[in-house]
Design a protein around this motif. Structure first.
Motif, PDB file in Angstrom:
ATOM      1  N   GLY A 729       0.806  -1.213   0.000  1.00 56.43           N
ATOM      2  CA  GLY A 729       0.000   0.000   0.000  1.00 56.43           C
ATOM      3  C   GLY A 729       0.839   1.262   0.000  1.00 56.43           C
ATOM      4  N   GLU A 730       2.128   1.119  -0.317  1.00 55.82           N
ATOM      5  CA  GLU A 730       2.990   2.297  -0.228  1.00 55.82           C
ATOM      6  C   GLU A 730       2.954   3.080  -1.538  1.00 55.82           C
ATOM      7  N   THR A 731       2.712   4.365  -1.460  1.00 52.38           N
ATOM      8  CA  THR A 731       2.624   5.196  -2.669  1.00 52.38           C
ATOM      9  C   THR A 731       4.026   5.622  -3.072  1.00 52.38           C
ATOM     10  N   PRO A 732       4.185   6.055  -4.323  1.00 53.62           N
ATOM     11  CA  PRO A 732       5.519   6.471  -4.774  1.00 53.62           C
ATOM     12  C   PRO A 732       6.142   7.524  -3.857  1.00 53.62           C
ATOM     13  N   ARG A 733       5.368   8.527  -3.493  1.00 52.00           N
ATOM     14  CA  ARG A 733       6.024   9.547  -2.664  1.00 52.00           C
ATOM     15  C   ARG A 733       6.247   9.040  -1.239  1.00 52.00           C
ATOM     16  N   GLY A 734       5.405   8.102  -0.833  1.00 55.15           N
ATOM     17  CA  GLY A 734       5.637   7.486   0.472  1.00 55.15           C
ATOM     18  C   GLY A 734       6.959   6.719   0.469  1.00 55.15           C
ATOM     19  N   VAL A 735       7.202   5.976  -0.614  1.00 52.03           N
ATOM     20  CA  VAL A 735       8.452   5.228  -0.747  1.00 52.03           C
ATOM     21  C   VAL A 735       9.627   6.201  -0.736  1.00 52.03           C
ATOM     22  N   ALA A 736       9.498   7.279  -1.521  1.00 50.72           N
ATOM     23  CA  ALA A 736      10.594   8.246  -1.627  1.00 50.72           C
ATOM     24  C   ALA A 736      10.922   8.818  -0.250  1.00 50.72           C
ATOM     25  N   ARG A 737       9.883   9.178   0.491  1.00 53.29           N
ATOM     26  CA  ARG A 737      10.089   9.774   1.821  1.00 53.29           C
ATOM     27  C   ARG A 737      10.817   8.783   2.726  1.00 53.29           C
TER      28      ARG A 737
END
Lengths: 843, 324
Positions: A729-737
């Protein structure tokens, strides 16, 4: 009686059907069913309210204890009275008392039933057991165990019926207590398993379609028991009501969602089936049945049973197992180490191409108590040494009551009157006696003539040469050729036998308890190519080769002399179990030979007899030296007077040891190479897959969105490799952060990461994607930065064993394991159709 | 290649972000350290929803509502809910005009751009439902005549979850009509200190001047409606809502209306970020404020002290993102 009790009784009855392959005819089923019914009724009585249950229990126990109560002497009476009082006091409801009373009533009911069925004539009024009816039952019981000694199927005699009914009744008691009283129907499977395991535990090797059907039918009883318990439990709770979601009729899948549960159940089932297939395939077991052929079963009419286990197989089992003491003895023999203990001798059966166990047909009682017996083939004039041996069987041996004795026994001192001798073979047994702690004294005649004294002008009698002197099995021509080849130059039968023995002892053969011989025509392969085996193979090979030359030969089963213990006592363990060939010489009778290598690389305590070239005590010292078989065999050869045979076995025609070992070495290198290649592929596979995936990804990416997608996939794979996998459930910007924080990325790398996330975001969710230029470089930047931030070990692992490919493999496996879920898919559709159809009809 | 409409959308979005930032900072002069709550309130305003503020007394529920209303130049009415409040006290009544000799409609406090319903759980269910009806339909019907409510229209209801004696807590069906629930929570140490400084003398609320006009808000609401939502995001919302319906820890899942609210709020959230497309982050950020107050935990979850918030965050974690 409730439904569960009935189901439990039914389950026991169905499970007992599996005994049908062990016991001939079907009369026992009726008595067994009676026992189950009686137990079920007794169980129902114990589940009555406290007072009636106590009254019934007291009544049952009182009747069952009549024999004890009427017996003179206070000990029995007081025990009976205590049980009776406890049962009566169970009316107070005290827990331990009730437990005892319940058990007592079950057992009493079963006992009364057995008494009425099997010993009613000696009972009081056909019902109440008496002392005499009890001893009648005991006699029957003992007689049954004498029957069980034989190979199944056992005839359905009264004793067998008694034990079967008692056994089934006992299982029924256990099942009733577990399933109905304690509400543990799953555990009740254990006593049921006892019934299933009876045919497996016996040496019945027949497992065909009927047995499969019987097993399946038997199993349904247990399944019914489980399901009955489930229903009973639901009924206790009432219907399950949820107010979370009321479903209308047209909505699919009413009821709680058990898909996950059933899926994991199926997965477990699949794993179990795989294990059941794989584990037996991996385990290095010798398929004994193929080696020695099937065990013939008796006709089931009494009088001509065969002993249960294939004797040669039994020898192997004994040798493979942990050494257990068998017997100890003292002897007056001059050279005790040469004295073997024979249990019985086997003859070759060309129909089975095997050495079947001896049949007990034609048994005769000894001519008088402990009388002298005539030894077959031995003339009165033959010089023989009288040897007295006193033997004590160790308590751990529970085998057949066939006496191991030094050959040839002429006088036996033993207690008991039921000893029988097997058709002139000097094998003595008593089916009614068990082995432990037997003690007997044997007087035997050791025919040990000097080699030249064995005459070859007297032919064996016709009965012996037809029974033992021919070979009608497969490969006669080739076997005879081998035999002739290795006995060239021998002028007497003794010389031929010795030549054969020498060949086997020459070092061309290797002793191994794990011979890897083909199932069919193993003999030829043992003699020509494989040349690995243990005493069974050596003895059979020797005997058959001798027979192809027309020399009467048989295989004896028993023990070697064992090892000397303290004092004069010698000890024999199961490690001394042995099979050896015996050759018939007119006037000398059966003389044993020893083709099996001895010492640490062979059968430890095997001894070549003096007449066959053994060197006696001195030669033994030499022969027992490990790895020195050639010396010892030369020594033996020298012992033969008048002839010095060259040790020609070293120059065997047609591929001896050398060829075999060279070929072995060659195949070894090939095998090692194959293993190395497979290992390399296994090790390199994940890394190679990762590289290929990367290449393919960049090559196939097209358009801005495609490049952004490829870049993001590549990035998430890289992150997984370096131990920073992304959640579902991790979004791209969540991953980046998260990655920027966890890997403590620098500014450039963080910017590149954000760029990748933004590109992926736009590609996925915006109207128009971002231009894809520079994304590949950004991925590289991020990968380098992440690699620099993790420990070295993780870096190496990411290269060699990238987690992304492992994850992919795991997903593949997961999908594979979910395959059984497809079974599920048709059900809702079928159910809906049915519902629709009924609704239409109703409408 | 950028089209004309895209340029317009870009312009209004830039404008929107500017105005929203102004409103947000204006409100934060009154409520310090609660940027999240303020932003959420703005999101709901732009998504044409209503807010339920549930919190203990004295944390600034009313202040937030008032500050938001005052920073936008629009009409604000406040209704203090009491047990004796009647439906007509909210909607308005037809009064007989002696001069004109006819009945004349006297609009109630509902006729405002922002309506602050304080302690809504103190009123009788009858009065509550009168308010909630007009919330949903954005119109009032009195004696057969229907009166439209002017956009923007937002109800900010507050409820005190601690003091429950003699109150009528909103039933599930009524809670479902609020787009979002906000818990303000106690301020942190620094913010509380700042509050003592700023509120010590006079009320900063009085000094607050409007930074946006109601017409601006209407334009912004229109812009929010234009925010692009990809098919995969819509599917993601449906998956999320469905997951609450099948979760074992929940006795009552989210309604289809909840899915709609979540979609609208996500649009506004994206717009406030200056984006003209919704990303899963928007949905995830709003899932708890928009869905949690509609969910009922199962008995087991209640015993395990597992709140719907926790259930939702675990669902968000586990639920796979929509692939394109």
């Amino acid at each position: 009686m409730n439904r569960l009790a009935v189901t439990a009784a039914g389950a026991v009855l169905l499970a007992s059907l599996s005994l049908s392959s062990v016991i001939a005819s079907a009369g026992w089923i009726v008595t067994g069913a009676g026992a189950v019914a009686v137990v079920a009724i007794a169980g129902a009585l114990t589940r009555r309210p406290r007072l009636p249950a106590a009254v019934a229990a007291t009544f049952l126990v009182l009747i069952a204890l009549v024999p004890l109560l009427t017996r003179p002497g206070w000990a029995d009476r007081s025990v009976a009275l205590v049980i009776l009082v406890i049962t009566a006091l169970s009316a107070t409801g005290a827990r331990p008392l009730r437990g005892i009373a319940v058990l007592a009533s079950y057992l009493s009911a079963l006992l009364l039933y057995l008494n009425v069925t099997f010993a009613h004539s000696a009972s009081l009024g056909l019902l109440i057991p008496t002392d005499s009816s009890m001893s009648a039952l005991a006699r029957l019981w003992e007689a049954a165990f004498a029957e069980f000694r034989y190979a199944p199927p056992i005839p359905d005699l009264q004793p067998v019926s008694l034990v079967t009914a008692a056994g089934i009744g006992g299982v029924a008691i256990a099942v009733d207590i577990l399933a109905v009283r304690l509400r543990r129907p799953a555990v009740a499977g254990l006593p049921l398993l006892l019934l299933f395991s009876v045919p497996v535990a016996s040496n019945l090797k027949v497992f065909g379609f009927p047995q499969m059907i019987i097993f399946a039918v038997s199993l349904t009883g247990y399944l019914a028991l489980l399901s009955a318990d489930g229903r009973e439990r639901l009924r206790m709770w009432g219907r399950l009501v949820t107010f979370r979601h009321i479903q209308s009729a047209d909505e699919p899948g009413s009821g709680p969602d058990t898909r996950e549960l059933s899926a994991s159940g199926r997965r477990i089932g699949l794993a179990a089936v795989c294990l059941a297939i794989v584990v037996p395939a991996i385990l290095p077991t010798v398929r004994a049945r193929d080696l020695f052929g099937a065990v013939p079963t008796g006709t089931g009419h009494g009088g001509s049973h065969s002993t249960g286990v294939s004797p040669l197989l039994r020898v192997q089992n004994l040798l493979e197992g942990k050494p257990q003491p068998v017997l100890s003895y003292t002897t007056t023999a001059k050279d005790p180490a040469e004295q073997y203990f024979q249990v019985y001798a086997l003859n070759y059966d060309p129909r089975q191409n095997d050495w079947p166990p001896p049949t007990y047909s034609g048994t005769r009682a000894p001519d008088g108590p402990k009388l002298p017996w005539a030894v077959p083939g031995v003339l009165a004039s033959t010089p023989a040494t009288k040897v007295t041996t006193t033997i004590t069987i160790s308590s751990s041996d529970t085998g057949e009551a066939i006496l191991p004795m030094p050959y040839a026994p002429v006088r036996l001192d033993i207690g008991g009157s039921g000893w029988l001798e097997m058709g002139g073979s000097l094998t003595v047994f008593d089916p009614a006696v068990t082995m432990p702690d037997l003690r007997y004294t044997v007087q035997s005649e050791e025919v040990s003539p000097p080699p030249a004294d064995i005459p070859n002008y007297l032919g064996p009698p016709a009965s012996i040469s037809t029974a033992y002197g021919t070979y009608n099995g497969p490969d006669f021509g080739q076997l005879r050729h081998i035999a002739v080849e290795h006995t060239r130059g021998a002028t007497t039968e003794l010389q031929q036998a010795r030549d054969l023995e020498n060949w086997f002892q020459s070092g061309a053969f290797t002793y191994s308890l794990k011979p890897n011989l083909p199932a069919t025509n193993w003999l030829l392969s043992f003699l020509t190519t494989d040349r690995r085996g243990f005493c069974s193979q050596f003895a059979q090979a020797f005997a058959i080769l001798a027979r192809t030359l027309g020399i009467p030969a048989r295989v004896a089963i028993g023990y070697t002399a064992g090892t000397p213990g303290p004092g004069n006592t010698w000890r024999i363990t199961t490690a001394d179990a042995h099979a050896w060939p015996e050759v018939y010489f007119a006037g000398e009778g059966w003389l044993r030979f020893e083709p099996t290598p001895s010492g640490s690389r062979g059968q430890g305590t095997a001894e070549v007899p003096a007449y066959a070239g053994g060197g006696g005590s001195a030669g033994r010292q030499q022969g027992a030296a490990p790895g020195d078989s050639s010396t010892s065999s030369t020594g033996r050869l020298r012992g033969i007077r008048g002839r010095t045979l060259p040790n020609r076995d070293v120059h065997l025609p047609g591929g001896g040891q050398m060829t075999a070992s060279t070929r072995h070495a060659g195949s070894k290198t090939g095998f090692a190479l194959a293993v190395a290649i497979v290992l390399f592929l296994l090790i390199a596979w994940p890394a190679m897959t990762r590289l290929l995936t990367r290449r393919r990804r960049w090559l196939t990416a097209s358009g801005d969105a495609g490049i952004a997608k490829a870049a993001w996939r590549e990035l998430t794979d890289d992150l997984a490799d370096y131990g920073l996998p992304c959640g579902p459930g991790e979004t791209p910007r969540g991953v980046a952060r998260r990655v920027a924080r966890e890997a403590r990325l620098g500014e450039t790398a963080t910017a590149a990461l954000s760029r990748l996330a933004a590109a992926e975001e736009r590609a996925r969710y915006a109207r128009l994607p971002e231009p894809g230029t520079g994304l590949k470089a950004a991925v590289l930047t991020v990968r380098r930065a992440v690699a620099a931030s993790v420990p070295r070990r993780q870096r190496v692992r990411a290269r060699l064993l990238p987690a992304s490919t492992v994850l992919a493999a795991r997903q593949l496996l997961q999908r594979g394991s979910e395959m059984p879920n497809w079974l599920d898919s048709p059900w809702p559709t079928v159910r809906r159709r049915l519902r629709e159809a009924t609704a239409r009809r109703a409408g | 290649m950028v089209t004309q409409t895209d340029q317009q959308a870009e312009r209004s979005l830039d404008e929107l972000v500017g105005i929203a930032k102004q409103v947000s900072s204006a409100v934060q002069t009154v409520i310090s350290g609660k940027a999240g709550a303020v932003r959420l309130a703005l999101t709901v305003l732009l998504a044409e929803g209503h807010i339920l503020i549930e919190d203990v007394p004295g944390v600034g529920k009313t202040q937030l509502a008032k500050a938001l209303a005052r920073s936008i130049d629009c009409s604000v009415r406040r209704v203090q809910f009491t047990p004796d409040l009647l439906p007509s006290d909210i909607t308005g009544v037809n009064a007989y005009n002696q001069e004109l000799r006819e009945f004349e409609f006297k609009p109630g406090p509902i006729f405002a751009n922002i309506v602050l319903g304080d302690e809504i759980n103190r009123a009788s269910p009858k009065t509550q439902s009168a308010l909630l009806e007009s919330m949903e339909e954005r119109q009032v019907t009195v004696d057969g005549s229907t009166y439209q409510l002017e956009p923007p229209f937002m109800v900010i209801a507050t409820q005190n979850p601690v003091e429950m004696e003699g109150t009528y807590p909103l039933p599930e069906a009524q809670r479902d009509r609020f787009m979002s629930r906000i818990s303000i929570g106690y301020p942190d140490r620094v913010s509380e200190l700042a509050m003592l400084d700023s509120h010590g003398g006079g009320s900063p609320l009085d000094e607050l001047t409007p930074v946006a006009h109601a017409s601006d808000i209407r334009a912004l609401v229109a812009a929010v409606r234009e925010v692009h939502v990809k098919e995969s995001i819509r599917r993601y919302i449906i998956d999320l809502v469905n997951a609450t319906r099948t979760a074992a820890e929940l006795r009552l899942g989210a309604s289809p209306r909840a899915a709609l609210h979540l979609l609208r709020a996500s649009r506004a959230h994206a717009a406030l970020d200056g984006r003209d497309f919704v990303i899963p982050d928007d949905v995830q950020a709003l899932a708890i404020p928009v869905l949690a107050h509609r969910l009922l935990p199962s008995a087991e979850a209640m015993v395990g002290r597992e709140l719907p918030d926790q259930v939702l965050s675990s669902i968000i974690q586990r639920l796979a993102l929509p692939s394109r």
